[in-house]
Write an enzyme that holds these catalytic residues in place. Sequence first.
Site, mmCIF file in Angstrom:
data_model
loop_
_atom_site.group_PDB
_atom_site.id
_atom_site.type_symbol
_atom_site.label_atom_id
_atom_site.label_comp_id
_atom_site.label_asym_id
_atom_site.label_seq_id
_atom_site.Cartn_x
_atom_site.Cartn_y
_atom_site.Cartn_z
ATOM 1 N N ARG A 84 0.838 -1.196 0.000
ATOM 2 C CA ARG A 84 0.000 0.000 0.000
ATOM 3 C C ARG A 84 0.874 1.247 0.000
ATOM 4 O O ARG A 84 1.950 1.263 0.610
ATOM 5 C CB ARG A 84 -0.875 0.041 1.258
ATOM 6 N N SER B 232 8.443 -5.232 6.013
ATOM 7 C CA SER B 232 8.160 -6.315 6.971
ATOM 8 C C SER B 232 9.012 -7.563 6.729
ATOM 9 O O SER B 232 8.501 -8.670 6.555
ATOM 10 C CB SER B 232 6.682 -6.681 6.902
ATOM 11 N N ASP C 120 6.774 -3.895 10.292
ATOM 12 C CA ASP C 120 5.308 -3.813 10.471
ATOM 13 C C ASP C 120 4.899 -3.994 11.924
ATOM 14 O O ASP C 120 3.905 -3.450 12.390
ATOM 15 C CB ASP C 120 4.582 -4.824 9.575
#
Length: 900
Positions: free
Chosen positions: A522, A586, A640
């Site tokens: 995103r 992440s 993350d």
Amino acid sequence: MFTLHVNTLIIDKYLYAMRLSDETLLDIMARFRREMQNGLSRDFNPTATVKMLPTFVRSIPDGSEKGDFIALDLGGSYFRILRVKVSHEKKQTVQMETEIYNTPEDIMHGSGTRLFDHVAECLGDFMEKQQIKDKKLPVGFTFSFPCRQTKLDEVRVFQNFINEQKRDCAVNPSLTSSLSDYDADIMAVVNDTVGTMMTCGFDDQRCEVGLIIGTGTNACYMEEMRHIDLVEGDEGRMCINTEWGAFGDDGSLEDIRTEFDREIDRGSLNPGKQLFEKMVSGLYMGELVRLILVKMAKEGLLFEGRITPELLTKGKFETKHVSAIEKSKEGLNKAKEILTRLGVEPSHEDCIAVHHVCTIVSFRSANLVASTLGAILNQLRDNKGVTRLRTTVGVDGSLYKMHPQYARRLQKTTRRLVPDSEVRFLLSESGSGKGAAMVTAVAYRLAEQHRLIDETLAEFKLTHEQLLQIKKRMRTEIEAGLRKKTHENAKVKMLPTFVRSTPDGTENGDFLALDLGGTNFRVLLVKIRSGKRRTVEMHNKIYAIPIEVMQGTGEELFDHIVTCISDFLDYMGIKGARLPLGFTFSFPCKQTSLDAGILLNWTKGFKATDCEGEDVVYLLREGIKRREEFELDVVAVVNDTVGTMMTCAYEDPNCEIGLIVGTGSNACYMEEMRNIEMVEGDQGRMCVNMEWGAFGDNGCLDDIRTIYDKAVDDYSLNAGKQRYEKMISGMYLGEIVRNILIDFTKRGFLFRGQISETLKTRGIFETKFLSQIESDRLALLQVRAILQQLGLNGTCDDSIIVKTVCGAVSRRAAQVCGAGMAAVVDKIRENRGLDHLEITVGVDGTLYKLHPHFSKIMHQTVKDLAPKCNVTFLLSEDGSGKGAALITAVGCRLRDAEQN
């Protein structure tokens, strides 16, 4: 000819009440369905006439039964003992040897103890003849009287029946006591109706209804456990013995009972009881015809009004006579012969009239049975949620077998009343004795199967001591990762993130965030406003990363990311602004500063070259330079897990731990600087990214890893790595389940031993299926539907096993995850020298969010293993993207403070 016509017309009028229209039969069907519901309900069962007795038979034969069994079949003045051998070479075969024993009158009417002593004596004789006296064989006992069953092998007779005065006698203890001299293991006590269903179920696995129409009548069928209030549990199915002979005992059939039915009832041994049975079964049919003939003779409609003593004698006209008279060709001759024996001299017209009476009485019986059977078929159809039911009804009983027209009439009426059911009627050739052996064989198979399944899944059931050990080992690994001396070889890397503070509420401005952690990523614009009314406004767009980019070159990967950022800036109309950016990345990184992170190794299916060992912020900045379209201020690279902690800390200042349990799993927390030997300084705190997925890569969890964990690891992209993550995260749980299902199928516990091509496909059993299958709201039929999507055409029994497997795997995952978290919270408590710690964990991840039980089990485990910590779990609503923006905002705030 005219006389003949008049005779049949008179009889039709005379017996008008016995000619039931389809409308009446459908009404009876609806009444019986209501009676079934009453019998199944805990509230209404005590007063229900149709008792709907649970039989504890939970499965029909699946074709894999084998063994040597004894069956006792007790149902009247004699009983049978059978030895049933079920072998399983090329195809399943059944060999049976039978001996019939009489039950003397005095024993039939004596005590239960005498009866069972007699049975035991006969069994001893049978075992002697078979030369199996020293063999321990499982015994199935067909006991054809109304019984209240409490277990498969335990029943109480609660009504005397067919001349047997055995009221309230416990069958199993009585028989077990009598059999104490023999090595016999009573595994099942079954009703003859259930025996019939099981016998036919052996030949046709669609058989889920048993029907007896002989001396008496009854039916059983496989009901969903969720509808059976009298038995605990709502998983799977159980055979229900309807005891439908008592239908109408509450007066609900008064409108269709005739004067002849009432007379039969008055003269019976049990007036007012078994009223439906008295209208349809073989014990009463001949007598019904005799009463009609007597009345017609008295009124001068038959035999020129002559009545003989024989015709007046109860029992002289039997049901076998009805069957003989209705045989089409020789029926009238038979009628003449039978009537002559009763002392009347019938004319040809009399014989035709008697034939017609027999037809009306037997036809009514078939019609009534069709209507009650129709109610059962409709119940099955509705249970399955199908528009058209395909099923088989196993049938036994002398009336059905011997009467020339009965079977055809019953089948025809059933199909007319229930047009949306495709019903096969299968005659039980070997009777209920074989059925008892089949119930025993199935019980034997299931008991052995459950033992082996429990034995296998026991490895997933961790004790409190084992979980404490995991907590202790995690603590050891945490210490190793924090120390300079042991850090390099430590598996739990405890990476400094250079995030030194959680949000304090003064953060303000517009920030970009990039969230890369899987096959989708995103780009976000996050507008943070401080003041009295703090707000966070987010706009984002999701982009896919094709597999060829994930596993191509690093330059291709970062060019693709920068292209997507460019598209987002155009989409938002902000290409000219040089905004601060936080990069949620992440994957395991070693950070040297807030804006520099060296990728240690790819996980989650990424394999892009020339990235491992490189600073990912540098790779991103280079990609932006190559594009030459816009400039960004990359302030922070964030894991993350850290992003999740920061998002939740914005809502709850007490949040100092981040946890992700989704595709992967990881945790971070605020550690004291004095304990982080890899970074200079010992003042304050810094968030440490644990990278706990690698816990156990040094073998410290090998004692709790199963063969299924090892198989999943061996075939993964990173064999030998991330072993803890592979036991708890969403990417792997479905795969562990798939490996167990394959093993169970190979061992014959599932899907009739047939492994589908789909089941062989790695990754096909997604973790979302665990969440769906374990949902409390889902009935097993929906579980079957999920399995069917995977090409696994399972039974209800299969669904129960699959659900059990999913539960064992997910429960262990939640407990192992909880043990790791317990180590973290206790470490923080000890760091701060507290007797009691109040702390919040920010959590994100699909497994934690979507699985129906994972979070509850994990929370309980943390509570059990860290009793001095009061831990609150706060769900991260906006994911790690918002966290990246907040870290960037905090970074900007701290940077500005340093510059001033």
